[in-house]
Each structure stands twice: as structure tokens, then as C-alpha cells.
Enzyme design. Structure first.
Site, PDB file in Angstrom:
ATOM      1  CB  SER A 160     -16.401   2.283  -9.863  1.00  0.00           C
ATOM      2  OG  SER A 160     -16.150   3.408 -10.842  1.00  0.00           O
ATOM      3  CG  ASN A 195     -12.311   3.920 -21.988  1.00  0.00           C
ATOM      4  OD1 ASN A 195     -13.049   3.786 -20.955  1.00  0.00           O
ATOM      5  ND2 ASN A 195     -12.768   3.582 -23.091  1.00  0.00           N
ATOM      6  CB  THR A 198      17.413 -30.545   4.421  1.00  0.00           C
ATOM      7  OG1 THR A 198      18.052 -31.503   4.847  1.00  0.00           O
ATOM      8  CG2 THR A 198      18.731 -29.399   3.934  1.00  0.00           C
ATOM      9  CG  HIS A 199      14.164 -33.295   3.624  1.00  0.00           C
ATOM     10  ND1 HIS A 199      13.549 -33.499   2.397  1.00  0.00           N
ATOM     11  CD2 HIS A 199      15.686 -33.178   3.041  1.00  0.00           C
ATOM     12  CE1 HIS A 199      14.275 -33.730   1.290  1.00  0.00           C
ATOM     13  NE2 HIS A 199      15.589 -33.705   1.818  1.00  0.00           N
ATOM     14  CB  SER A 235      -4.738 -18.800  26.012  1.00  0.00           C
ATOM     15  OG  SER A 235      -6.118 -19.621  26.383  1.00  0.00           O
ATOM     16  CE  LYS A 267      -0.697 -21.703  23.983  1.00  0.00           C
ATOM     17  NZ  LYS A 267      -1.954 -22.092  23.146  1.00  0.00           N
ATOM     18  CG  ASN A 294      -1.147 -18.297  21.716  1.00  0.00           C
ATOM     19  OD1 ASN A 294      -0.464 -19.488  22.137  1.00  0.00           O
ATOM     20  ND2 ASN A 294      -2.339 -18.343  21.951  1.00  0.00           N
ATOM     21  CD  GLU A 315      -0.341 -18.740  15.430  1.00  0.00           C
ATOM     22  OE1 GLU A 315      -0.517 -19.963  15.741  1.00  0.00           O
ATOM     23  OE2 GLU A 315      -0.813 -17.852  15.979  1.00  0.00           O
ATOM     24  CE1 TYR A 331     -11.991   0.310 -18.811  1.00  0.00           C
ATOM     25  CE2 TYR A 331     -14.194   0.661 -19.739  1.00  0.00           C
ATOM     26  CZ  TYR A 331     -13.219   0.663 -18.748  1.00  0.00           C
ATOM     27  OH  TYR A 331     -13.628   0.775 -17.508  1.00  0.00           O
ATOM     28  CD  GLN A 350     -16.361   0.085 -12.348  1.00  0.00           C
ATOM     29  OE1 GLN A 350     -16.689   1.062 -13.296  1.00  0.00           O
ATOM     30  NE2 GLN A 350     -17.568  -0.238 -11.656  1.00  0.00           N
ATOM     31  CE  LYS A 408     -10.982   1.159 -10.880  1.00  0.00           C
ATOM     32  NZ  LYS A 408     -10.578   0.880 -12.111  1.00  0.00           N
TER      33      LYS A 408
HETATM   34  N1  ARG Z   1     -15.217   3.238 -13.800  1.00  0.00           N
HETATM   35  C1  ARG Z   1     -14.576   2.642 -14.819  1.00  0.00           C
HETATM   36  C2  ARG Z   1     -13.155   1.662 -14.521  1.00  0.00           C
HETATM   37  O1  ARG Z   1     -12.798   1.766 -13.405  1.00  0.00           O
HETATM   38  C3  ARG Z   1     -14.007   3.789 -15.693  1.00  0.00           C
HETATM   39  C4  ARG Z   1     -14.879   4.495 -16.537  1.00  0.00           C
HETATM   40  C5  ARG Z   1     -14.660   3.852 -17.852  1.00  0.00           C
HETATM   41  N2  ARG Z   1     -15.955   3.523 -18.136  1.00  0.00           N
HETATM   42  C6  ARG Z   1     -16.439   3.472 -19.399  1.00  0.00           C
HETATM   43  N3  ARG Z   1     -17.603   3.295 -19.580  1.00  0.00           N
HETATM   44  N4  ARG Z   1     -15.765   3.423 -20.634  1.00  0.00           N
HETATM   45  O2  ARG Z   1     -12.528   1.251 -15.419  1.00  0.00           O
END
Ligand code: ARG
Length: 469
Positions: free
Chosen positions: A28, A116, A161-162, A283, A289, A291, A296, A323, A328, A331
Site C-alpha cells: 500500500s 492497526n 418549478t418543474h 469547438s 461555440k 461551451n 459540465e 481490524y 486498506q 484510502k
Molecule cells: N496497510 C494497512 C492499511 O492500510 C495497515 C497495516 C495493517 N496491516 C496489518 N497487516 N495488520 O490498513
């Protein structure tokens, strides 16, 4: 000190190295390297907590803090150092770098803690900063709505409205409607920061910490206002991320509505607004044009933001307590959504601020006499006619005008009185656009006085919100 066969954080009980593809699959670092400054801050606080708990000596802490400074500085100046690293994640990266700097002392920092809780703590710190970034951009957008509302005060438009002409309103009232929606988003953003503002450190992998670390001191060092109340919940919980994504999904949804209004208003059919060159494109084929691509794209990019919210909900659904590595996946979509919403806010602020309204077109549409039909009925109500009957009568007037192909105020008094003897001269005179607008003088209505008061109230509310840290 026993030899370690590789520099993994967990190699001891394994006989064979991971499969190469799986190793890349579980890595990660490419995205959680974004947590590096937060992880370093947590490491600093943890080193000091370990000293207070009697695990690290003062000398070891001094060395650790100096090494962490060096790592932070090198990471900033040398992005290739990160890009070329074989680290599994940001936690591994820093431990490896610490050991390179300090030798075995570097292995002491992870005493009593788990990735964790680290990842949850880093993420909360990230969200607190993310809220601060989005909040400033959102405040700028609300100010722009208010500035446009103030500079166009008095200009009427055909309220709909509408998508059908309904009643005349002030353009400023329309702009304030958007500003109000964005100010609710601001409150939701701030409450996402409150959710994130609790420190998990001391939760361990799930069960807590067996060393005498002072959780409140770590929280204070990191700028958190409280600690998380349950170690198992602390490593399971991503509600703070959901709250942030919900808040920015609200912003995006409201931006898409503003965008839709402006796309329509810039069309030849409406021609209410002149698109600014700076926020429009042309365009490759049609020379004439211009735009509304900024609007958009704002409408289009909203999908990514709400998708990030649903993505996290989907990841979390049915996970067991504690956990799980699934977490993971919390993110990448959030990072992308965060980057995107800030750009969206900046583009929307620019495009709105530079848009010019076409007074002639707005007035022409607002001047359609059908828009004051309700006010004509209200006139009759004030003469003692029950509303339903008045509504019916004005409906008949409009039908007659339609049949004759004239605007209804051009019907003569005699023709009107054939429809009902209750109609008098004042009926034809009373419902001007100005009267229709200014009679809506309840708080929150479109009368100019009410709109002025609403602008002042919103400015005051904003000033208060801006004062909050
Ligand atoms: N890379 C993990 C995450 O983003 C955090 C590590 C926890 N990994 C684990 N094997 N307990 O959640």
C-alpha cells in the site's frame, strides 16, 4: 541481537517469501506514503510516551527524534527515495529508514503498538487537515455567491418549478438558495472534523497497550481533543472517513445543481448568463461555440465523489469487528475524492465569480404576466373571494387571454367582468412584477428587504463559522 533474515515487519514465523505478485498486490506504500508526515508526528509522540513509560531512555528518544527529523526532511527533498522504496507500507518505510539511521535502536519504537492503530491515527489526522482545506475553499465559494447576490440585488428573474415559469423572484434570492445549501455543507464538514478528532494510539492491534503509556498525553501532543473510548472499536472504526465523504458528497451534489442551472442559463434558449472565456471552451469544428465545460465537468465529476462514499460503505458492510485488511481499501478513493472536491470548489468559485448576468433577458422572462397569476388571485382573496374560487377565476382569465392570443392584462375590463362581475379595475393594475416580488416579505421570502436581511444573516453566520478553529 539476533540476526533478522529480511527487513519485513513480520518475517519471523515464515519459511518462504511471499509470492511476487501477491506481494505487489498487498503493498500500500504507493498511496499510504501520503500519510508520511502524520506517521512521523505519531512516531514522535509515541517515542516520548515510551520514555515516560520507562521503555526508551532519554538518549534513545533524542536519537529517535533526530532520525525522524532527518527522514522527514529527506522525504520532502527526495521524492525518488519514496518512489524507489520496496517498503510494504508507510509504517514499514519509516521503520526501515529508522533502522538505517540508528541500527537496532530503530527497532524499539514499535514497542507496544500496532499498525492497526497507527493507520487509524494517521487517517484521522489526514481527515482533520482535509476538512480544513475543503472548508476554506467552500467558504470562498459561499462568499462568491453572496457577492453576486449583492451586486445583482434588485434584478428579477422568472422563478421556476418543474422547469416551468412559476413566480417572479430576485436573482439574488436564487443565488442565496445555493449559498444556504453550501453553508449546510460547511456545518457537515465541521462535524466530520469533530468525528475524526479522537486519538486511537494505545489501542494496540485490538486489545489496548500493556505498557504504561499516557494516552491523553499522546492525544494532546498530536492535537487531538480526546482519546477513542474502546480499543477494539478504535481499530474497526472508519465512521470519521464516511462522515467526511458524506460531507463532500453533499458539496458535490449541490455543485452539480448549481452547474445544471448555469448550463441551462448559458444556453441560447435562456441566455441569462454570459459564460466567462476563462472558464469555457470552444469547438474544434464550429467556430461560434462557447461551451460551459467548467459547469459540465463540475456536474460530471460529482459522480466520483459520491462513488467514493459508496465505495467505503461497500468495503465496510459486513466486516467483522476489529481490524481487517479490507480496511486498506479505505484510502485511495477518499484521497482522490478529496483532491477532486478541492479543485471543483476552486473552479466553481472562479466560474461563478466571473459570470455576468444578462439583465435584458432576465427582465424579459420575469415580465411574463402569467408569472403574476397567483398574485392576481391573491388580489381577489383580499377582496373577500375564497382562494379556490379566485384561483378558478384567474384560470378562466388566462384561458380567455390564451384564446385571444394576448397577454392577460391586455383583456379589457368589460371582457373580464363577463367572466365575473367580482373583477374590478384594481385587478388589472395590482400585480406588477415589483409588487409580486416585494409582497413576499416574510423572512426567507424573495422581497428585496427579506433578501437583504438574509444576506446579512448569512454573512454573520459565516463570520462566526470562520472564527471557529
Ligand atoms: N496497510 C494497512 C492499511 O492500510 C495497515 C497495516 C495493517 N496491516 C496489518 N497487516 N495488520 O490498513
Amino acid at each position: 541481537m539476533a540476526e533478522r533474515k529480511d527487513d519485513r515487519l513480520w518475517g519471523g514465523r515464515f519459511e518462504r517469501a511471499p509470492n511476487e505478485l501477491f506481494d505487489a498486490f498487498q503493498n500500500s506504500f504507493a498511496f499510504d506514503c501520503r500519510f508520511l508526515p502524520y506517521e512521523i508526528a505519531v512516531d514522535r509522540a509515541w517515542a516520548q510516551a515510551l520514555q515516560r513509560a520507562g521503555i526508551l531512555t532519554e538518549g534513545e528518544v533524542t536519537q529517535t527524534l533526530a532520525a525522524l527529523d532527518k527522514i522527514a526532511q529527506r522525504a520532502e527533498r527526495d521524492p525518488m527515495w519514496l518512489a524507489d522504496s520496496a517498503a510494504e507500507d508507510v509504517h514499514h518505510f519509516i521503520e526501515k529508514a529508522l533502522v538505517e539511521e540508528l541500527g537496532p535502536v530503530g527497532w524499539k519504537l514499535h514497542t507496544g503498538r500496532s499498525r492497526n492503530e497507527l493507520v487509524a491515527t494517521d487517517f484521522r489526522l489526514f481527515i482533520k487537515d482535509a476538512v480544513a482545506d475543503s472548508r476554506d475553499s467552500l467558504i470562498a465559494l459561499i462568499h462568491t455567491c453572496l457577492e453576486q447576490a449583492k451586486s445583482n440585488l434588485g434584478l428579477p428573474m422568472a422563478g421556476m418549478t418543474h422547469m416551468q415559469h412559476a413566480q417572479p423572484i430576485l436573482l439574488s434570492h436564487f443565488l442565496l438558495a445555493h449559498a444556504e445549501a453550501f453553508s449546510r455543507d460547511l456545518a457537515r464538514l465541521q462535524s466530520a472534523a469533530v468525528s475524526a478528532d479522537a486519538c486511537p494510539m494505545g489501542s494496540g492491534a485490538l486489545a489496548g497497550c500493556s505498557f504504561a503509556i499516557d494516552r491523553n498525553a499522546i492525544a494532546r501532543d498530536l492535537g487531538f481533543s480526546r482519546i477513542t473510548p474502546n480499543s477494539l472499536d478504535a481499530v474497526s472504526d472508519r465512521d470519521f472517513a464516511l462522515d467526511y465523504l458524506f460531507a463532500i458528497s453533499g458539496i458535490a451534489t449541490h455543485l452539480s445543481r448549481l452547474a445544471e442551472d448555469f448550463v441551462l442559463f448559458a444556453s441560447q434558449e435562456f441566455s441569462y448568463v454570459i459564460l466567462p472565456d476563462e472558464y469555457s471552451t470552444g469547438s474544434s469544428l464550429m467556430p461560434q461555440k462557447k461551451n460551459p465545460d467548467s459547469w459540465e465537468l463540475l456536474r460530471g465529476k460529482t459522480g466520483r465523489i459520491t462513488a467514493a462514499l459508496f465505495s467505503l460503505f461497500t468495503t465496510l458492510k459486513g466486516l467483522p469487528t476489529s481490524y481487517q485488511r479490507d480496511l486498506q481499501e479505505d484510502k485511495e478513493a477518499l484521497f482522490a475524492a478529496h483532491d477532486q472536491i478541492n479543485q471543483m470548489l476552486i473552479v466553481a468559485t472562479g466560474a461563478l465569480g466571473k459570470s455576468k448576468c444578462r439583465e435584458d433577458r432576465l427582465r424579459a422572462a420575469a415580465g411574463n404576466p402569467a408569472l403574476v397569476a397567483t398574485d392576481a388571485a391573491d388580489y381577489l382573496v383580499r377582496r373577500g373571494i375564497p382562494f379556490r374560487q379566485a384561483h378558478d377565476l384567474v384560470g378562466k382569465v388566462l384561458r380567455e387571454a390564451e384564446q385571444q392570443g394576448v397577454p392577460w392584462p391586455q383583456l379589457s375590463l368589460q371582457e373580464l367582468q363577463k367572466l365575473s362581475p367580482q373583477i374590478d379595475k384594481g385587478f388589472l393594475e395590482s400585480p406588477s412584477i415589483e409588487n409580486a416580488i416585494n409582497s413576499k416579505n416574510v423572512p426567507g421570502g424573495t422581497a428585496e428587504n427579506s433578501v437583504r436581511a438574509a444576506i446579512a444573516q448569512l454573512e454573520q453566520k459565516l463570520a462566526q463559522l470562520e472564527k471557529q478553529p
